[in-house]
Design an enzyme around this catalytic site. Structure first.
Site, PDB file in Angstrom:
ATOM      1  N   GLU A 116       0.842  -1.212  -0.017  1.00  0.00           N
ATOM      2  CA  GLU A 116      -0.219   0.034   0.097  1.00  0.00           C
ATOM      3  C   GLU A 116       0.865   1.347   0.039  1.00  0.00           C
ATOM      4  O   GLU A 116       0.975   2.211   0.974  1.00  0.00           O
ATOM      5  CB  GLU A 116      -0.973  -0.085   1.221  1.00  0.00           C
ATOM      6  CG  GLU A 116      -1.852  -1.282   0.914  1.00  0.00           C
ATOM      7  CD  GLU A 116      -2.870  -1.425   2.316  1.00  0.00           C
ATOM      8  OE1 GLU A 116      -2.733  -0.494   3.222  1.00  0.00           O
ATOM      9  OE2 GLU A 116      -3.816  -1.990   2.288  1.00  0.00           O
ATOM     10  N   GLU A 158      -5.409 -10.656  -2.216  1.00  0.00           N
ATOM     11  CA  GLU A 158      -5.999 -10.624  -1.212  1.00  0.00           C
ATOM     12  C   GLU A 158      -7.591 -10.472  -1.261  1.00  0.00           C
ATOM     13  O   GLU A 158      -8.204  -9.447  -0.789  1.00  0.00           O
ATOM     14  CB  GLU A 158      -5.634  -9.242  -0.366  1.00  0.00           C
ATOM     15  CG  GLU A 158      -4.222  -9.333   0.059  1.00  0.00           C
ATOM     16  CD  GLU A 158      -4.138  -8.128   1.001  1.00  0.00           C
ATOM     17  OE1 GLU A 158      -4.775  -7.587   1.544  1.00  0.00           O
ATOM     18  OE2 GLU A 158      -2.817  -7.628   1.172  1.00  0.00           O
TER      19      GLU A 158
HETATM   20  C1  XIL Z   1      -5.459  -7.210   7.814  1.00  0.00           C
HETATM   21  C2  XIL Z   1      -5.716  -8.485   8.602  1.00  0.00           C
HETATM   22  O1  XIL Z   1      -6.366  -9.438   7.821  1.00  0.00           O
HETATM   23  C3  XIL Z   1      -6.232  -8.370   9.913  1.00  0.00           C
HETATM   24  O2  XIL Z   1      -6.414  -9.558  10.869  1.00  0.00           O
HETATM   25  C4  XIL Z   1      -5.246  -7.374  10.524  1.00  0.00           C
HETATM   26  O3  XIL Z   1      -5.869  -6.866  11.822  1.00  0.00           O
HETATM   27  C5  XIL Z   1      -5.189  -6.102   9.811  1.00  0.00           C
HETATM   28  O4  XIL Z   1      -4.598  -6.507   8.729  1.00  0.00           O
HETATM   29  N1  XIL Z   1      -4.460  -5.309   3.205  1.00  0.00           N
HETATM   30  C6  XIL Z   1      -3.490  -5.738   3.682  1.00  0.00           C
HETATM   31  C7  XIL Z   1      -3.386  -6.798   4.606  1.00  0.00           C
HETATM   32  O5  XIL Z   1      -2.387  -5.906   2.869  1.00  0.00           O
HETATM   33  O6  XIL Z   1      -2.157  -7.053   5.591  1.00  0.00           O
HETATM   34  C8  XIL Z   1      -4.892  -6.463   5.626  1.00  0.00           C
HETATM   35  O7  XIL Z   1      -4.675  -7.678   6.544  1.00  0.00           O
HETATM   36  C9  XIL Z   1      -5.912  -6.288   5.095  1.00  0.00           C
HETATM   37  C10 XIL Z   1      -5.911  -5.270   3.930  1.00  0.00           C
END
Ligand code: XIL
Length: 377
Positions: free
Chosen positions: A175, A283
């Site tokens: 990000e 994701e």
């Molecule tokens: C999220 C996890 O799923 C949660 O359990 C944690 O509390 C916060 O992070 N984008 C990403 C991931 O790149 O690392 C994030 O994961 C979700 C959004």
């Protein structure tokens, strides 16, 4: 620094490539593979392998044995949902514990899964994405640039070195763009080093493990031909022009707001591939909110969800450089959306491919069938 934006026209004019269907010599991974035949009784993992792509899932912390067994059966690639993040291993700078990350690696290797490392440098979520005291230490440093340069170098060296040769792909940067903007996020890293932190992290990772595929991973919001998507392409283009060692782009594909247009996502993936990069959908999940429009028409939640996953997978299969798709979680019994404000208000989201009993859902079958057919709906 504002990334140079690739003109929207380029996105619109790049044709999507159909998957190669040439009838070369018959082999076990070619189009005649039994798992690629209509009606085949194969798992998602077997079908993805036959198609030559990865179908993965993120493994949450503390998974039950049943959940890990389902993971091993249905998926061929693993990402640690949290265990390998900088703040998860080092809640404060330099005070690190790799127990959870090691446990994830041991499980994934034992199950012979391809491993995506997630993530080395992430500006969000202090204490989780990065050490909780990093911002304060950087602000207090005489020379914040040099301080951050050292902190990133030490961390990337430690993580990539610890798992050298075992992690196939790293999300080196997560990000880099502002959450709902199209400029670089003014993160703790950016504030100390400007855009140089991006090149530094990639360079150090490449030095430590020259065989790892290095990715920049981004959330591209919902309109995949919008400003943020264009800014992401511009950033990737600039990194490549500067000679940074980067091999791929991760598109997160959390569908919260709406389901993307197939053409827009296909064109975005083709545009990134045309830069000379691999692409993965890293994701995937489909929140209830994204399906609101379809559900208003009376469509079944799980059928609408299957169609949304279908868009994501078809877009990936249209581009030979799209090397895999990963869901953000294994099953509906453990999704981050159910405890993450504001999405928790609509819990349970049931956003994944396996249900709370770890059984395949309609979306699982849609994804498997698309992988079998090579993307034909
Ligand atoms: C999220 C996890 O799923 C949660 O359990 C944690 O509390 C916060 O992070 N984008 C990403 C991931 O790149 O690392 C994030 O994961 C979700 C959004």
């Amino acid at each position: 620094m504002l990334p140079t934006l690739i003109p929207a026209l380029l996105l619109a004019t790049l044709a999507c490539q159909p998957p190669s269907q040439d009838s070369g010599p018959v082999d076990d991974t070619g189009p005649s593979h039994p798992c690629l035949q209509a009606g085949a009784d194969c798992t998602l993992a077997e079908t993805a392998t036959a198609r030559g792509v990865h179908a993965g899932a993120a493994v949450p912390n503390g998974p039950s044995d049943e959940r890990l067994a389902a993971m091993t059966t249905h998926f061929d690639s693993a990402t640690a949902e949290n265990a390998m993040k900088w703040g998860a291993t080092c809640p404060t700078l330099g005070s690190c514990d790799y127990t959870q990350a090691d446990a994830f690696m041991d499980f994934a290797e034992g199950a012979r899964l391809r491993i995506r490392g997630h993530t080395l440098v992430w500006g969000q979520s202090p204490g989780h994405g990065h050490p909780g005291d990093l911002a304060t230490l950087a602000e207090q440093a005489d020379d914040p640039y040099t301080f951050m340069e050292q902190a990133i170098t030490d961390h990337v060296t430690a993580m990539v070195g610890r798992y050298r040769g075992r992690v196939e792909s790293w999300d080196v940067i997560n990000e880099p763009l502002a959450p709902f903007g199209s400029t670089l996020d003014e993160s703790v890293f950016y504030n100390a080093m400007g855009p140089d932190y991006l090149d530094l992290a990639l360079r150090v990772a490449h030095q430590v493990d020259p065989n790892a595929r290095l990715f920049v991973n981004e959330y591209v919001v919902s309109d995949y031909d919008g400003d943020k998507a264009l800014a992401f392409v511009g950033l990737l283009d600039e990194l490549m022009a500067r000679g940074a060692p980067i091999h791929g782009a991760g598109i997160q594909a959390h569908l919260y707001l709406e389901v993307p247009e197939l053409d827009a996502l296909t064109a975005l993936i083709a545009t990134i591939a045309a830069l000379g990069l691999d692409v993965e959908l890293t994701e995937m999940d489909v929140a209830k909110l994204a399906l609101q429009e379809q559900l208003d028409d009376g469509e079944d939640l799980f059928e609408a969800q299957a169609a949304a996953y279908g868009v994501l997978v078809q877009a990936c299969l249209a581009e030979p450089r799209c090397t895999g798709v990963t869901t953000w979680g294994i099953d509906d019994g453990d999704s981050w959306l159910d405890s993450m404000p504001p999405y928790d208000a609509m819990a349970p989201h049931l956003p994944l491919l396996l249900d709370t009993d770890l059984q395949p859902k309609p979306a699982y079958h849609t994804v498997r069938e698309l992988l079998a057919s090579g993307g034909e709906a």
